[in-house]
Design an enzyme around this catalytic site. Structure first.
Site, PDB file in Angstrom:
ATOM      1  CE  LYS A 174      12.469   7.253  13.520  1.00  0.00           C
ATOM      2  NZ  LYS A 174      12.695   8.571  13.012  1.00  0.00           N
ATOM      3  N   GLY A 227       8.606   2.727   4.842  1.00  0.00           N
ATOM      4  CA  GLY A 227       9.953   3.163   4.497  1.00  0.00           C
ATOM      5  C   GLY A 227      10.543   2.205   3.467  1.00  0.00           C
ATOM      6  CB  SER A 228      13.995   1.663   2.362  1.00  0.00           C
ATOM      7  OG  SER A 228      14.650   1.141   3.501  1.00  0.00           O
ATOM      8  N   GLY A 232      12.755  -2.238   6.150  1.00  0.00           N
ATOM      9  CA  GLY A 232      11.594  -3.068   6.480  1.00  0.00           C
ATOM     10  C   GLY A 232      11.996  -4.511   6.769  1.00  0.00           C
ATOM     11  CD  GLU A 249       2.712   0.530   1.604  1.00  0.00           C
ATOM     12  OE1 GLU A 249       3.188   0.632   0.469  1.00  0.00           O
ATOM     13  OE2 GLU A 249       1.812  -0.277   1.921  1.00  0.00           O
ATOM     14  CB  CYS A 283       5.154   4.300  -1.733  1.00  0.00           C
ATOM     15  SG  CYS A 283       5.676   4.869  -0.165  1.00  0.00           S
ATOM     16  CD  GLU A 384      11.183   2.827  -3.787  1.00  0.00           C
ATOM     17  OE1 GLU A 384      11.769   2.363  -2.806  1.00  0.00           O
ATOM     18  OE2 GLU A 384       9.983   3.173  -3.759  1.00  0.00           O
TER      19      GLU A 384
HETATM   20  C1  UN1 Z   1       2.979   7.033  -0.348  1.00  0.00           C
HETATM   21  O1  UN1 Z   1       3.579   7.470  -1.296  1.00  0.00           O
HETATM   22  O2  UN1 Z   1       3.556   6.344   0.501  1.00  0.00           O
HETATM   23  O3  UN1 Z   1      -1.817   7.449  -3.539  1.00  0.00           O
HETATM   24  C2  UN1 Z   1       1.555   7.302  -0.080  1.00  0.00           C
HETATM   25  C3  UN1 Z   1      -1.079   8.387  -3.256  1.00  0.00           C
HETATM   26  C4  UN1 Z   1      -1.253   9.079  -1.930  1.00  0.00           C
HETATM   27  C5  UN1 Z   1      -0.539   8.319  -0.859  1.00  0.00           C
HETATM   28  C6  UN1 Z   1       0.850   7.954  -1.203  1.00  0.00           C
HETATM   29  N1  UN1 Z   1      -2.650   9.197  -1.614  1.00  0.00           N
HETATM   30  O4  UN1 Z   1      -0.212   8.761  -4.001  1.00  0.00           O
END
Ligand code: UN1
Length: 499
Positions: A174, A227-228, A232, A249, A283, A384
């Site tokens: 998805k 996601g958030s 999560g 994650e 992230c 965040e």
């Molecule tokens: C993400 O933001 O979820 O290290 C992944 C990094 C990228 C991956 C980010 N290689 O910023």
């Protein structure tokens, strides 16, 4: 307008709802990429029935052959890199240099997975009994439900999908609603490379209508979600109740620390890239800048000057430094936090508004924003934001910097700029993050190393590298007793007994 479909039961099909949503270019909302299925639980149910058949077939394909298909996937991604990058920028906004990097991360993940098909190591260990072998090996688990975010529309799905496939699972994918086109291209490539059709299912739609039924489906034993943290937690509650294997994650509030002895030019480049790359929507984005007092004012001056010169624009046009935010909700969230930052008493040094230049009115643009004099009690110091907003915090010592870094509930990445090797190693030891960079920004993880965070960023699993293969397979142990007699473990030790 192009109308896209789901891929279920080995065919491109319309959603059971008959309903579609429009996917628009966030740099220019008049540009419609296409219409995509607004699917629901019925589509998910169909996908699961098919994916179970796919699993029965795929789990019997030798892992090196599964890997060979992933190698072809990598080759196809290489040959279509430019086309995918362009489609990605069009639907999610980050500049082409970045979307090319995103595709490259998928290519790296494909080739790593291809090779892993020839490893998937287990252990062979001595038995405590004679004429008996003891070994562990890896088995696939079943149908994997993969729920992916918008910010890395190619890399993140591949982080999940390729290890899942090489381990012998089938996949229901998805993609985020904002990036369904890139997701479609990925599935097309898998099929072109020769993946048996029922091994992959693509179901477009919202988290509520597609993500939730996937998580709740009893025949989907594996869930991977990026996601958030709030979503999560919901996913985690369901998976906990249903005893599912789950990889999460989630959020981050990553800090770059710059100490008095740092190479300031280098640290400046790191901060610009870390905070404003992908419009701050990684992230791993730098959302806190922790400056030691000796360089604080000077560094801030250098930073603001450079940030003011950054060029907002369409990521498909050359010269663009920063693309738009992904959608209106994301921009409103940023605006909300800018209000909160000001109300809490932080100093707005630049940005803090939508751009006034012409040509940007039809996109979700927002100026890169810096707040100084941010205190630990300010919400912009620990929540965040997921946008181009950097909170600057002043500290006196490296130890205070480490303490500030560790004071938030997230723990994905951190970065330290210093020339002191002793402080660097202390930081690696002390900083509570899944990843720490020394003299490099908080973004830029490589595909062949484990990726993930501590505390409320994750739930202990890692993507990328070798560790993710543990997640997508289950350990089984085999004992083979070829002695021809009953040997009782822990009892018949034979010590001192002749044959
Ligand atoms: C993400 O933001 O979820 O290290 C992944 C990094 C990228 C991956 C980010 N290689 O910023």
């Amino acid at each position: 307008m192009k109308v896209f479909k789901n891929f279920i039961n080995g065919a491109w099909v319309e959603p059971s709802t008959g309903a579609y949503f429009e996917n628009r270019n966030p740099a220019d909302v008049n540009d419609v990429v296409g219409k995509f299925p607004l699917s629901n639980a019925e589509d998910v149910n169909r996908a699961v029935v098919s994916a179970k058949r796919g699993f029965d077939l795929w789990k019997r394909v030798p892992a090196p052959q599964r890997g060979d298909i992933l190698r072809k996937v990598g080759d196809l991604m290489v040959s279509r890199k430019e086309e995918i990058a362009d489609a990605m920028t069009r639907e999610m906004g980050k500049p082409l240099t970045e979307t090319r990097g995103d595709v490259q991360e998928g290519i790296d993940t494909a080739y790593y997975a291809a090779a892993e098909g020839r490893r998937l190591f287990g252990h062979t260990v001595p038995s405590e009994l004679r004429n008996k072998w003891a070994m562990s090996y890896r088995r696939p688990i079943g149908v994997a439900g993969l729920i992916c975010p918008f910010n890395f529309p190619m890399a993140i799905p591949t982080w999940k999908m390729f290890p899942a496939l090489v381990c012998g699972n089938s996949v229901i994918f998805k993609p985020a609603e904002d990036v369904p086109h890139t997701g479609t291209l990925l599935v097309e490539i898998l099929l072109e490379a020769g993946l048996p059709p029922e091994v992959i299912q693509l179901v477009h739609g919202t988290g509520e209508e597609v993500g939730a039924p996937l998580v709740e489906h009893p025949d989907v034993p594996l869930i991977s979600f990026t996601g958030s943290t709030a979503t999560g937690s919901l996913v985690g509650a369901t998976c906990g109740r249903m005893h599912k294997r789950l990889s999460l994650e989630m959020g981050g509030k990553n800090a770059q620390i710059v100490l008095d002895d740092a190479d300031l030019d280098l640290a400046l480049e790191g901060a610009l890239w870390g905070a404003f790359g992908t419009t701050g929507q990684r992230c791993t984005a730098t959302s806190r800048l922790i400056l030691q007092k000796g360089i604080h004012d000077n560094f801030l001056g250098m930073l603001v000057e450079r940030v003011k010169a950054m060029k907002l624009g369409d990521g498909r046009k050359s010269g663009t430094d920063i693309g738009p935010l992904i959608n209106d909700d994301a921009r409103r969230k940023v605006e909300h936090y800018v209000d909160v930052g000001q109300a809490d008493g932080a100093d707005l040094l630049c940005g803090g508004r939508r751009p006034s230049e012409s040509g940007l009115d039809d996109g979700y643009f927002y100026e890169p924003t810096i707040f100084a004099r941010v205190e630990p009690t300010h919400r912009i110091a620990f929540e965040e934001i997921f946008g181009p907003v950097l909170s600057v915090i002043r500290v006196s010592t490296p130890e205070e910097a480490f303490q500030v870094n560790n004071s938030v509930k997230y723990g994905l990445s951190s970065s330290l700029y210093t020339r002191d090797v002793n402080v660097s190693f202390r930081a690696l030891q002390e900083l509570d993050n899944g990843i720490t960079y020394i003299n490099a920004p908080t973004i830029g993880a490589e595909a062949h190393l484990p990726f993930g965070g501590v505390k409320q960023t994750g739930n202990g699993h890692r993507e990328g590298g070798w560790e993710v293969y543990e997640f997508y397979s289950e350990t089984k142990v085999g004992y083979v007793d070829y002695s021809g007699v009953l040997q009782r473990a822990q009892i018949d030790t034979y010590l001192g007994t002749p044959d």
